[in-house]
Design a protein around this motif. Sequence first.
Motif, short mmCIF file in Angstrom:
data_model
loop_
_atom_site.label_atom_id
_atom_site.label_comp_id
_atom_site.label_asym_id
_atom_site.label_seq_id
_atom_site.Cartn_x
_atom_site.Cartn_y
_atom_site.Cartn_z
N PRO A 1 0.81 -1.23 0.00
CA PRO A 1 0.00 0.00 0.00
C PRO A 1 0.84 1.28 0.00
O PRO A 1 0.47 2.26 -0.67
CB PRO A 1 -0.81 -0.11 1.30
CG PRO A 1 -0.90 -1.57 1.56
CD PRO A 1 0.42 -2.12 1.12
N ILE A 2 1.96 1.28 0.72
CA ILE A 2 2.82 2.46 0.75
C ILE A 2 3.48 2.68 -0.61
O ILE A 2 3.65 3.81 -1.07
CB ILE A 2 3.89 2.32 1.86
CG1 ILE A 2 3.23 2.30 3.24
CG2 ILE A 2 4.91 3.47 1.78
CD1 ILE A 2 4.19 1.93 4.36
N MET A 3 3.83 1.59 -1.29
CA MET A 3 4.51 1.67 -2.58
C MET A 3 3.55 1.76 -3.76
O MET A 3 4.00 1.87 -4.91
CB MET A 3 5.41 0.45 -2.76
CG MET A 3 6.67 0.46 -1.89
SD MET A 3 7.88 1.75 -2.40
CE MET A 3 7.42 3.09 -1.28
N GLU A 4 2.26 1.74 -3.51
CA GLU A 4 1.27 1.74 -4.60
C GLU A 4 1.50 2.83 -5.65
O GLU A 4 1.42 2.56 -6.86
CB GLU A 4 -0.13 1.86 -4.01
CG GLU A 4 -1.24 1.76 -5.03
CD GLU A 4 -2.61 1.84 -4.39
OE1 GLU A 4 -3.61 1.79 -5.14
OE2 GLU A 4 -2.68 1.94 -3.16
N PRO A 5 1.85 4.08 -5.25
CA PRO A 5 2.05 5.12 -6.28
C PRO A 5 3.27 4.90 -7.17
O PRO A 5 3.40 5.55 -8.22
CB PRO A 5 2.24 6.40 -5.45
CG PRO A 5 1.67 6.09 -4.10
CD PRO A 5 1.92 4.64 -3.90
N TYR A 6 4.15 3.97 -6.78
CA TYR A 6 5.41 3.78 -7.50
C TYR A 6 5.52 2.43 -8.20
O TYR A 6 6.55 2.09 -8.77
CB TYR A 6 6.60 3.90 -6.52
CG TYR A 6 6.54 5.10 -5.64
CD1 TYR A 6 6.96 6.36 -6.08
CD2 TYR A 6 6.07 4.99 -4.33
CE1 TYR A 6 6.92 7.47 -5.25
CE2 TYR A 6 6.01 6.11 -3.49
CZ TYR A 6 6.45 7.34 -3.96
OH TYR A 6 6.39 8.44 -3.14
N MET A 7 4.46 1.62 -8.17
CA MET A 7 4.58 0.24 -8.60
C MET A 7 4.99 0.08 -10.05
O MET A 7 5.64 -0.91 -10.41
CB MET A 7 3.26 -0.52 -8.34
CG MET A 7 2.99 -0.82 -6.87
SD MET A 7 4.32 -1.74 -6.03
CE MET A 7 4.27 -3.29 -6.91
N ASP A 8 4.64 1.02 -10.91
CA ASP A 8 5.04 0.90 -12.32
C ASP A 8 6.52 1.16 -12.51
O ASP A 8 7.06 0.92 -13.60
CB ASP A 8 4.22 1.84 -13.19
CG ASP A 8 4.40 3.30 -12.82
OD1 ASP A 8 4.74 3.59 -11.66
OD2 ASP A 8 4.20 4.17 -13.70
#
Length: 216
Positions: A106-113
Amino acid sequence: MRNPVVFSDFDGTITEKDVIISIMEQFAPEGWEQIHSDLMTGVIDIDEGIKRMFNLIPSEKKGEIVQWCKNNVKIREGFDKFLKFLKERNVPFIILSGGVDFYIYPIMEPYMDLITKIYSNKGIFSGKYIDVDFIYRCDSLCKRHCGICKPYILKEYRDRNTIIYIGDGITDLDGAVYSDIIFATGYLASYLEKLQIKYNEYYNFYEIKKELQKLI
């Protein structure tokens, strides 16, 4: 440089503070501090300490913990620009964490791509209290059972890649020495200093980016 791959710890490396400790401070009852002290001093193994701390928190708190992490956990400065820099150069970025998946994703969700892969431990919520499954167990390369065997994973990449490692803490000790280029802060930097192992000190991802621009 042969096919560089960047491996990074999560708690206290990508994040400004250790997320497990922050979760314990917010959600765990009294007693977790002694478990953490025993973990840090080697009285108990790292995996046992992590498991025992999370066993103090009811499973029903999962959603509340995730939301608290998304609202409160701070990412170390320059992380997003660092990931974009690696992506532009086709350099894989792999998170290698002794932490637990249920708060990392959840914390890394904005960076997953921009993230190639995440190795971590797995949170279990089927019982009354949170439990942890250690998927990547330590082998003979590790001195302590840290829950996720960073040297074991790194050695799978070493033959064909230049390993760049970023870390800060106790779970990074064995992994860092199996890497070609080390970026360290906090406890890890102090440890490597004592062993006279060469490393690059950092406080944010802008500094790491600046150094890697000279190499890749």
